[in-house]
Design a protein around this motif. Sequence first.
Motif, PDB file in Angstrom:
ATOM      1  N   ASP A  69       0.526  -1.163   0.095  1.00  8.62           N
ATOM      2  CA  ASP A  69      -0.503   0.367   0.216  1.00  8.62           C
ATOM      3  C   ASP A  69       0.645   1.012   0.132  1.00  8.62           C
ATOM      4  N   LEU A  70       1.886   1.036  -0.923  1.00 11.87           N
ATOM      5  CA  LEU A  70       2.841   2.546  -0.806  1.00 11.87           C
ATOM      6  C   LEU A  70       2.101   3.749  -1.650  1.00 11.87           C
ATOM      7  N   PRO A  71       2.136   4.350  -1.101  1.00 13.53           N
ATOM      8  CA  PRO A  71       1.724   5.656  -2.546  1.00 13.53           C
ATOM      9  C   PRO A  71       2.438   5.821  -4.027  1.00 13.53           C
ATOM     10  N   GLU A  72       1.538   6.027  -4.486  1.00 12.34           N
ATOM     11  CA  GLU A  72       2.039   5.940  -5.738  1.00 12.34           C
ATOM     12  C   GLU A  72       2.575   6.951  -6.420  1.00 12.34           C
ATOM     13  N   ASP A  73       2.822   8.472  -5.620  1.00  9.54           N
ATOM     14  CA  ASP A  73       3.203   9.048  -6.504  1.00  9.54           C
ATOM     15  C   ASP A  73       4.824   9.472  -5.418  1.00  9.54           C
ATOM     16  N   MET A  74       4.731   8.679  -4.248  1.00  7.84           N
ATOM     17  CA  MET A  74       6.253   8.655  -4.242  1.00  7.84           C
ATOM     18  C   MET A  74       7.200   7.345  -4.553  1.00  7.84           C
ATOM     19  N   PHE A  75       6.393   6.388  -4.826  1.00 12.86           N
ATOM     20  CA  PHE A  75       7.131   5.071  -5.117  1.00 12.86           C
ATOM     21  C   PHE A  75       6.133   4.576  -6.689  1.00 12.86           C
ATOM     22  N   ASP A  76       7.179   4.441  -7.298  1.00  8.96           N
ATOM     23  CA  ASP A  76       6.754   3.925  -8.993  1.00  8.96           C
ATOM     24  C   ASP A  76       7.612   3.134  -9.195  1.00  8.96           C
ATOM     25  N   CYS A  77       7.481   1.368  -8.178  1.00 12.75           N
ATOM     26  CA  CYS A  77       8.494   0.599  -8.283  1.00 12.75           C
ATOM     27  C   CYS A  77       8.488  -0.301  -9.299  1.00 12.75           C
ATOM     28  N   LEU A  78       9.644  -0.645 -10.595  1.00 14.45           N
ATOM     29  CA  LEU A  78       9.869  -1.288 -11.724  1.00 14.45           C
ATOM     30  C   LEU A  78       9.972  -2.695 -11.292  1.00 14.45           C
ATOM     31  N   ALA A  79       9.530  -3.073 -10.373  1.00 10.58           N
ATOM     32  CA  ALA A  79       9.902  -4.685  -9.723  1.00 10.58           C
ATOM     33  C   ALA A  79       9.662  -5.073  -8.175  1.00 10.58           C
ATOM     34  N   PRO A  80       9.083  -5.802  -8.025  1.00  9.05           N
ATOM     35  CA  PRO A  80       8.145  -6.438  -7.028  1.00  9.05           C
ATOM     36  C   PRO A  80       9.334  -5.997  -6.220  1.00  9.05           C
ATOM     37  N   VAL A  81       9.810  -5.198  -4.921  1.00 10.38           N
ATOM     38  CA  VAL A  81       9.969  -4.981  -3.779  1.00 10.38           C
ATOM     39  C   VAL A  81      10.200  -5.952  -2.601  1.00 10.38           C
ATOM     40  N   SER A  82      11.794  -6.423  -2.459  1.00 12.64           N
ATOM     41  CA  SER A  82      12.336  -7.770  -1.233  1.00 12.64           C
ATOM     42  C   SER A  82      12.044  -7.123  -0.848  1.00 12.64           C
ATOM     43  N   VAL A  83      12.496  -7.914   0.694  1.00  9.20           N
ATOM     44  CA  VAL A  83      12.236  -7.902   2.055  1.00  9.20           C
ATOM     45  C   VAL A  83      12.796  -9.172   2.217  1.00  9.20           C
ATOM     46  N   ASN A  84      13.853  -8.345   3.328  1.00  2.00           N
ATOM     47  CA  ASN A  84      14.260 -10.109   3.847  1.00  2.00           C
ATOM     48  C   ASN A  84      14.844  -9.558   5.730  1.00  2.00           C
ATOM     49  N   ASP A 112       5.700  -4.812  20.497  1.00  2.00           N
ATOM     50  CA  ASP A 112       5.220  -5.849  21.200  1.00  2.00           C
ATOM     51  C   ASP A 112       4.419  -6.834  21.160  1.00  2.00           C
ATOM     52  N   VAL A 113       4.481  -7.477  22.238  1.00  2.00           N
ATOM     53  CA  VAL A 113       3.697  -8.927  21.865  1.00  2.00           C
ATOM     54  C   VAL A 113       2.759  -8.918  22.635  1.00  2.00           C
ATOM     55  N   GLU A 114       1.543  -9.540  22.271  1.00  2.90           N
ATOM     56  CA  GLU A 114       0.511  -9.237  24.134  1.00  2.90           C
ATOM     57  C   GLU A 114       0.336 -10.856  23.839  1.00  2.90           C
ATOM     58  N   PRO A 115      -0.666 -11.070  25.042  1.00  4.96           N
ATOM     59  CA  PRO A 115      -0.299 -12.821  24.985  1.00  4.96           C
ATOM     60  C   PRO A 115      -1.940 -13.786  23.735  1.00  4.96           C
ATOM     61  N   GLU A 116      -2.687 -12.470  23.568  1.00  2.18           N
ATOM     62  CA  GLU A 116      -3.616 -13.424  22.621  1.00  2.18           C
ATOM     63  C   GLU A 116      -2.376 -13.242  21.670  1.00  2.18           C
ATOM     64  N   MET A 117      -1.814 -12.742  21.064  1.00  2.00           N
ATOM     65  CA  MET A 117      -1.330 -12.367  19.931  1.00  2.00           C
ATOM     66  C   MET A 117      -0.958 -14.236  19.114  1.00  2.00           C
ATOM     67  N   LYS A 118      -1.056 -14.040  17.712  1.00  2.00           N
ATOM     68  CA  LYS A 118      -0.824 -15.793  17.192  1.00  2.00           C
ATOM     69  C   LYS A 118       0.294 -15.155  15.941  1.00  2.00           C
ATOM     70  N   ILE A 119      -0.338 -14.521  15.255  1.00  2.00           N
ATOM     71  CA  ILE A 119       0.375 -13.699  14.074  1.00  2.00           C
ATOM     72  C   ILE A 119       0.439 -12.724  14.054  1.00  2.00           C
ATOM     73  N   ILE A 120       1.882 -12.106  13.847  1.00  2.00           N
ATOM     74  CA  ILE A 120       2.611 -10.647  14.058  1.00  2.00           C
ATOM     75  C   ILE A 120       2.307 -10.715  12.597  1.00  2.00           C
ATOM     76  N   ASP A 121       1.823  -9.209  12.186  1.00  2.00           N
ATOM     77  CA  ASP A 121       1.684  -8.443  10.508  1.00  2.00           C
ATOM     78  C   ASP A 121       2.715  -7.291  10.405  1.00  2.00           C
ATOM     79  N   PHE A 122       4.520  -7.793   9.410  1.00  2.00           N
ATOM     80  CA  PHE A 122       4.903  -6.708  10.102  1.00  2.00           C
ATOM     81  C   PHE A 122       4.472  -5.950   8.632  1.00  2.00           C
ATOM     82  N   THR A 123       3.559  -5.633   7.712  1.00  2.00           N
ATOM     83  CA  THR A 123       3.630  -5.002   6.483  1.00  2.00           C
ATOM     84  C   THR A 123       3.775  -3.416   6.656  1.00  2.00           C
ATOM     85  N   GLU A 124       2.350  -3.023   7.868  1.00  2.00           N
ATOM     86  CA  GLU A 124       2.575  -1.473   8.341  1.00  2.00           C
ATOM     87  C   GLU A 124       3.603  -1.024   8.543  1.00  2.00           C
TER      88      GLU A 124
END
Length: 141
Positions: free
Chosen positions: A25-40, A84-96
């Motif tokens: 969900d990157l802003p199109e006016d800032m990021f005109d990606c020419l290829a997929p973004v690699s995340v390590n 921060d991990v809450e006791p009820e959390m099972k999955i963490i989404d790092f996307t945002e």
Amino acid sequence: MKVSLKQITGNGIDLYQTVSAKDLDLPEDMFDCLAPVSVNMHVERAGDELLADCEVSGKYSLTCGRCLKEFEQEKADHFKVIVDVEPEMKIIDFTEYIRQEMILAMSCKQLCSEGCKGLCPHCGSNLNIEQCKCERGHSVD
């Protein structure tokens, strides 16, 4: 990028994924990606927190803030995220977290080169290519 807390062992976990600008969900006016973004990422658990060491790289089409020329740039950003991990959390989404860090790392003014001379403010000539045609006589040198 979602991570199940069960996957994170004592040594942590290494993750690699390619994602589209749309997925982040990157802003199109800032990021005109020419290829997929690699995340390590390397994610470790530290008590009630997750520590993620991230490197994000991509190839972008940008517009120079001085001469308005379009150019391509490969860019890699390195950052750390603490969640921060809450006791009820099972999955963490790092996307945002990744999205926010990428936006913060993108310079407000992109330059095609450090020595870009820009445009003549009077006649609009690109001073990297030609001498301006106005009375002031700005040159490429």
